[in-house]
Design a protein around this motif. Structure first.
Motif, mmCIF file in Angstrom:
data_model
loop_
_atom_site.group_PDB
_atom_site.id
_atom_site.type_symbol
_atom_site.label_atom_id
_atom_site.label_comp_id
_atom_site.label_asym_id
_atom_site.label_seq_id
_atom_site.Cartn_x
_atom_site.Cartn_y
_atom_site.Cartn_z
ATOM 1 N N THR A 1 2.228 1.776 -3.530
ATOM 2 C CA THR A 1 1.238 2.222 -4.514
ATOM 3 C C THR A 1 0.912 3.703 -4.325
ATOM 4 O O THR A 1 0.727 4.436 -5.296
ATOM 5 C CB THR A 1 -0.057 1.396 -4.430
ATOM 6 N N GLU A 2 0.864 4.141 -3.060
ATOM 7 C CA GLU A 2 0.554 5.548 -2.788
ATOM 8 C C GLU A 2 1.730 6.451 -3.147
ATOM 9 O O GLU A 2 1.551 7.539 -3.713
ATOM 10 C CB GLU A 2 0.168 5.724 -1.319
ATOM 11 N N THR B 1 -6.495 -9.287 -2.343
ATOM 12 C CA THR B 1 -5.564 -10.315 -2.814
ATOM 13 C C THR B 1 -6.092 -11.688 -2.410
ATOM 14 O O THR B 1 -6.899 -11.807 -1.485
ATOM 15 C CB THR B 1 -4.160 -10.112 -2.220
ATOM 16 N N ARG C 1 0.837 -1.213 0.000
ATOM 17 C CA ARG C 1 0.000 0.000 0.000
ATOM 18 C C ARG C 1 0.869 1.260 0.000
ATOM 19 O O ARG C 1 0.597 2.217 -0.731
ATOM 20 C CB ARG C 1 -0.936 0.009 1.213
ATOM 21 N N LYS D 1 2.156 6.146 -7.096
ATOM 22 C CA LYS D 1 0.962 6.453 -7.887
ATOM 23 C C LYS D 1 0.707 5.427 -8.991
ATOM 24 O O LYS D 1 0.414 5.763 -10.143
ATOM 25 C CB LYS D 1 1.055 7.854 -8.505
ATOM 26 N N VAL D 2 0.835 4.149 -8.630
ATOM 27 C CA VAL D 2 0.571 3.067 -9.577
ATOM 28 C C VAL D 2 -0.300 2.019 -8.890
ATOM 29 O O VAL D 2 -0.541 2.079 -7.680
ATOM 30 C CB VAL D 2 1.875 2.421 -10.103
ATOM 31 N N SER D 3 -0.748 1.030 -9.652
ATOM 32 C CA SER D 3 -1.651 0.014 -9.118
ATOM 33 C C SER D 3 -0.908 -1.053 -8.319
ATOM 34 O O SER D 3 0.324 -1.192 -8.436
ATOM 35 C CB SER D 3 -2.406 -0.670 -10.264
ATOM 36 N N HIS D 4 -1.673 -1.816 -7.537
ATOM 37 C CA HIS D 4 -1.107 -2.949 -6.798
ATOM 38 C C HIS D 4 -0.441 -3.937 -7.744
ATOM 39 O O HIS D 4 0.646 -4.451 -7.456
ATOM 40 C CB HIS D 4 -2.208 -3.666 -5.995
ATOM 41 N N MET D 5 -1.094 -4.229 -8.868
ATOM 42 C CA MET D 5 -0.558 -5.212 -9.804
ATOM 43 C C MET D 5 0.771 -4.740 -10.394
ATOM 44 O O MET D 5 1.698 -5.529 -10.574
ATOM 45 C CB MET D 5 -1.565 -5.485 -10.921
ATOM 46 N N THR D 6 0.866 -3.442 -10.687
ATOM 47 C CA THR D 6 2.123 -2.907 -11.231
ATOM 48 C C THR D 6 3.251 -3.057 -10.226
ATOM 49 O O THR D 6 4.359 -3.494 -10.571
ATOM 50 C CB THR D 6 1.943 -1.425 -11.618
#
Length: 261
Positions: free
Chosen positions: A30-31, A220, A27, A34-39
């Protein structure tokens, strides 16, 4: 407006952040990036393959340099999301009443409940977690039972049929369940069939089953199903849970307890 970073740039930035922090949750990354969890998970996988990082439950840390002994995996996990773990543990402890027999599942979140049990009287804690047993040494007034079973060195806990047999012989008032993965479609999942056996035995022996899980682990899932969320009596999580997810859990009939951060 700046262009999105290519994978090589992202991975360099991820390594830079880890050099500063040592260990970060999914988390957090990602914050920050500024990208997704998958990335983020793809970047971690690529960096892990090249030996630059080590994935831990819920996050990632830098790989150790040659000749330096790496810290235990559990120690790395214990550093992740400490405010969330403590807030969830304190909220969960309010569900414990004097005279109860309760199960604390393996993991640092359930272990964090121990200090908040000090004010309870005549309680018994059953656990499969060696770290929780060690923490309970400071509270001799709390009767402690370890389940035994097959030892998992990485998680410093035990599971499997022998541990399940111990739980089948105990009448639990309350089961605090832990997980590294949970979501609405799949419920609680785990990568180990031994843990499935243990967790289901604990729930079968308990009058009330409660999941303790922070929001960094939400969304997940692993290969083996433990229990649908609708089969749980309650979930204790942190206040970063989205309103949409909160409504979905309540629609399932789950009693939702939100610990403020």
């Amino acid at each position: 407006m700046s262009s999105p970073m290519i994978p090589e740039q992202r991975q360099k930035e991820l390594l830079r952040l880890l050099r500063t922090a040592g260990v970060l949750s999914i988390r957090d990354l990602t914050e920050l990036m500024k990208v997704s969890h998958m990335t983020i998970r793809r970047d971690i996988s690529n960096l892990e393959e090249s030996g630059q990082v080590v994935a831990v439950q819920g996050g990632v840390r830098l790989a150790e340099h040659p000749g330096v002994e790496p810290p235990p995996e559990r120690s790395s996990r214990a550093q992740l999301e400490l405010p969330r773990k403590r807030a969830i543990a304190e909220r969960a402890a309010t569900l414990v009443e004097d005279g109860m027999v309760l199960f604390l599942d393996a993991g640092t979140t359930c272990e964090s409940v121990v200090p908040f049990l000090a004010a309870r009287r005549n309680i018994t804690v059953v656990t499969n977690d060696y770290g929780t047993v060690a923490a309970l040494f400071d509270y001799p007034e709390i009767e402690t039972i370890h389940t035994g079973g097959v030892v998992d060195v990485e998680s410093r806990s035990s599971s499997g049929p022998l541990a399940a047999a111990t739980l089948a012989s105990v009448n639990l008032d309350l089961c605090f369940l832990s997980t590294g993965t949970w979501d609405v479609p799949h419920g609680v999942t785990t990568p180990s069939t031994e843990k499935v056996v243990l967790k289901r035995a604990a729930m079968a022996s308990a009058s009330t089953s409660v999941l303790l899980a922070d929001t960094t682990k939400f969304g997940t899932f692993e290969r083996f199903n433990v229990v649908p969320l609708a089969k749980l009596d309650a979930v204790v999580t942190d206040s970063d849970l989205s309103e949409t997810t909160g409504r979905a859990l309540r629609d399932l009939g789950v009693d939702l307890h939100v610990a403020e951060l």
